[in-house]
Design a protein around this motif. Structure first.
Motif, short mmCIF file in Angstrom:
data_model
loop_
_atom_site.label_atom_id
_atom_site.label_comp_id
_atom_site.label_asym_id
_atom_site.label_seq_id
_atom_site.Cartn_x
_atom_site.Cartn_y
_atom_site.Cartn_z
N GLU A 455 -4.25 -9.51 0.26
CA GLU A 455 -3.83 -10.02 1.56
C GLU A 455 -4.49 -9.20 2.66
N ALA A 456 -4.88 -9.87 3.73
CA ALA A 456 -5.44 -9.17 4.89
C ALA A 456 -4.34 -8.39 5.60
N SER A 457 -4.68 -7.20 6.09
CA SER A 457 -3.69 -6.35 6.75
C SER A 457 -4.31 -5.64 7.94
N GLY A 458 -5.16 -6.36 8.67
CA GLY A 458 -5.77 -5.80 9.87
C GLY A 458 -7.15 -5.23 9.62
N ARG A 468 -4.33 -5.38 1.53
CA ARG A 468 -3.20 -4.99 0.69
C ARG A 468 -3.40 -5.64 -0.68
N ILE A 469 -3.30 -4.84 -1.74
CA ILE A 469 -3.35 -5.38 -3.11
C ILE A 469 -1.98 -5.17 -3.73
N PHE A 483 -3.51 -0.04 -0.77
CA PHE A 483 -4.39 -0.54 0.28
C PHE A 483 -5.82 -0.10 -0.01
N VAL A 484 -6.76 -1.00 0.29
CA VAL A 484 -8.19 -0.71 0.13
C VAL A 484 -8.92 -1.18 1.38
N LYS A 485 -10.16 -0.72 1.53
CA LYS A 485 -11.02 -1.18 2.60
C LYS A 485 -12.09 -2.11 2.04
N PHE A 486 -12.34 -3.20 2.77
CA PHE A 486 -13.42 -4.12 2.41
C PHE A 486 -14.41 -4.13 3.55
N THR A 494 -13.79 0.07 -0.94
CA THR A 494 -13.58 1.51 -1.11
C THR A 494 -12.08 1.80 -1.05
N ASP A 495 -11.73 3.01 -1.46
CA ASP A 495 -10.34 3.46 -1.29
C ASP A 495 -10.01 3.59 0.19
N ALA A 496 -8.77 3.35 0.51
CA ALA A 496 -8.29 3.53 1.90
C ALA A 496 -7.67 4.91 2.00
N LEU A 497 -8.33 5.80 2.71
CA LEU A 497 -7.89 7.19 2.81
C LEU A 497 -7.24 7.41 4.17
#
Length: 498
Positions: A455-458, A468-469, A483-486, A494-497
């Protein structure tokens, strides 16, 4: 077209009888020493007409002798059909080179030691050629296919009305294979028995090499298998204790048969890897499902695990462009439009080559069926010696047809894929379009072993899409959300840090 022409091209035919005789004359001390280590004596080597191709030293033209190149430093064993004709040659390396086994033609429909089917009502279905050879030395009726993972209903029919003792390798893969074989044989064999080897023994060949009285021990194991089936048709849990312990150790170490995603938070939620069976990654169109699947597929292939990527929407070139865009750190569309210097793309291609040599793409249409995918898996296994991880993109286009040719529903297709993945012992990862997590139906959730929803989360400060996964179902790990970054501008997750 003959088997030789299919594999080697027009004009490549061999007189296998003559070739086998020539290779027998090459037998030397190195070859006999290897056979002795495998428990095969000289009389058996002569009976099975074992030959040898010694290692080549110095410079040579690679294709000047394709037989020598195929079987270099291998003992070579003829595959003989029921009429006594040599139909293929199978080479086993005597050193550590891979693959361990190579065949000249890749014949799949002839058993090794096929004459046993005429001579005996009892058959020991073995894992490999050396199992059969040591059993033959002991006067026991063993057979196998050159590659037992290719055993199907057509092979089971040839064991009709036989008492079949199934004895595969003594590990998790072998135990799963034993169950698969017993299922295939249930309706045709007179009786089937799964033979359990002692815990420290790898396979039949290992038992005959290591034990002092191997024949007595093995006959007792055969009788024990009969007794257990007669007196305890439902096996007690103690029969499965080793399997249960192996599964626990894998989970304790965060390892499974499936691939890791390479995204640390997601892998932690998944207990290390995607699970066996069917995994579904659902999300709205345009949210990066294909990019994520291809990133996982490339990572898996780069670790020398073969991958079969089954695609309906993108061509092999377009999927290659997804990978090249990630290597270059550019938008996918810019590669499709040819906006980059050829030198840069060539450099990216060299990097991608490590994954590309272990990855196969199958472009599909409306008529594609499971049996075509099974055939692709078989070919990949012959080439690599391993079954591939299978990626299906997207799941909803794969509507398996029933016997009348009518398309089944998505529920039936998902269930069929799950059962098929377990039968073949290959993880299947599929993309599924869904605008919202609740659109992933209960039928899909019931059939899949893992369901992840994107899902998109901003957006983030550096221009990435924040996703959001959520784990809607996870048979072998925890439910939860990560949460991840696309990065669409560089075709990468990538990982969301934060």
């Amino acid at each position: 077209m003959s088997q030789a022409e299919m594999k080697w091209g027009a004009g490549r035919e061999w007189d296998l009888e003559q070739l086998s005789q020539a290779l027998q004359k090459n037998m030397n001390a190195d070859a006999y020493y290897y056979l002795e280590k495998r428990g095969v004596n000289r009389d058996s080597a002569e009976q099975f007409r074992v030959g040898f191709v010694p290692a080549r030293i110095g410079f040579y033209v690679a294709d000047e002798d394709p037989v020598a190149e195929t079987f270099e430093n291998r003992v070579v064993i003829p595959l003989v059909n029921g009429e006594g004709e040599v139909v293929d040659l199978i080479g086993r390396s005597v050193d550590h080179r891979e693959p361990k086994y190579r065949s000249l033609y890749g014949i799949e429909d002839v058993f090794f030691q096929e004459s046993v089917l005429e001579d005996s009502d009892d058959v020991i279905l073995c894992n490999g050629i050396f199992d059969v050879m040591v059993l033959q030395q002991a006067g026991l009726p063993g057979i196998c296919l050159p590659n037992m993972l290719l055993f199907k209903e057509v092979h089971a029919e040839r064991l009709k009305d036989k008492r079949v003792f199934i004895c595969m390798g003594n590990d998790e893969t072998g135990r799963r294979e034993s169950v698969r074989l017993q299922s295939l044989l249930a309706s045709v064999a007179q009786e089937t028995f799964i033979v359990q080897l002692p815990e420290s023994v790898r396979d039949i060949n290992d038992l005959f090499v290591r034990l002092q009285q191997p024949v007595d021990v093995f006959v007792k194991l055969l009788n024990h298998a009969i007794e257990e089936t007669i007196y305890a048709p439902m096996s007690p849990d103690i029969r499965n204790m080793t399997v249960f312990n192996e599964e626990y150790i894998k989970r304790f170490k965060g390892r499974g048969n499936g691939p890791a995603t390479g995204l640390a938070a997601l892998d932690r939620m998944l207990n290390g890897t995607l699970p066996d069976g069917l995994s579904v990654i659902a999300g709205p169109p345009g949210l990066g499902k294909t990019t994520l699947l291809k990133q996982i597929a490339d990572r898996t292939a780069a670790l020398q695990q073969p991958v079969l990527y089954i695609s309906w929407d993108l061509s092999p070139f377009e999927l290659w462009a997804v990978s090249i865009a990630r290597v270059l750190g550019v938008p996918y569309g810019s590669v499709l439009r040819g906006e980059h210097e050829p030198e840069a793309v060539h450099g990216a291609n060299q990097i991608y080559m490590q994954a590309g040599k272990m990855q196969w793409t199958l472009e599909c249409g409306r008529s594609t069926e499971l049996r075509q995918i099974e055939a692709a898996i078989e070919r990949i296994h012959v080439v690599t010696g391993k079954n591939p991880v299978v990626f299906v993109d997207p799941l909803h286009r794969f509507l398996e047809a029933d016997e009348a040719g009518k398309a089944k529903g998505l529920r039936a297709t998902a269930y069929q894929l799950k059962e098929w993945s377990r039968d073949w012992n290959v993880p299947v990862i599929a993309a599924l379009p869904a605008e919202r997590p609740e659109e992933v139906t209960l039928d899909i959730r019931a059939s899949a072993d893992l369901v992840l929803a994107l899902e998109a989360s901003g957006t983030t400060a550096d221009g990435a899409r924040k996703l959001r996964i959520s784990s809607l179902k996870n048979r072998s790990g925890a439910s939860g959300t990560v949460f991840v970054k696309f990065y669409e501008n560089r075709s990468q997750f990538t990982d969301a840090l934060w």
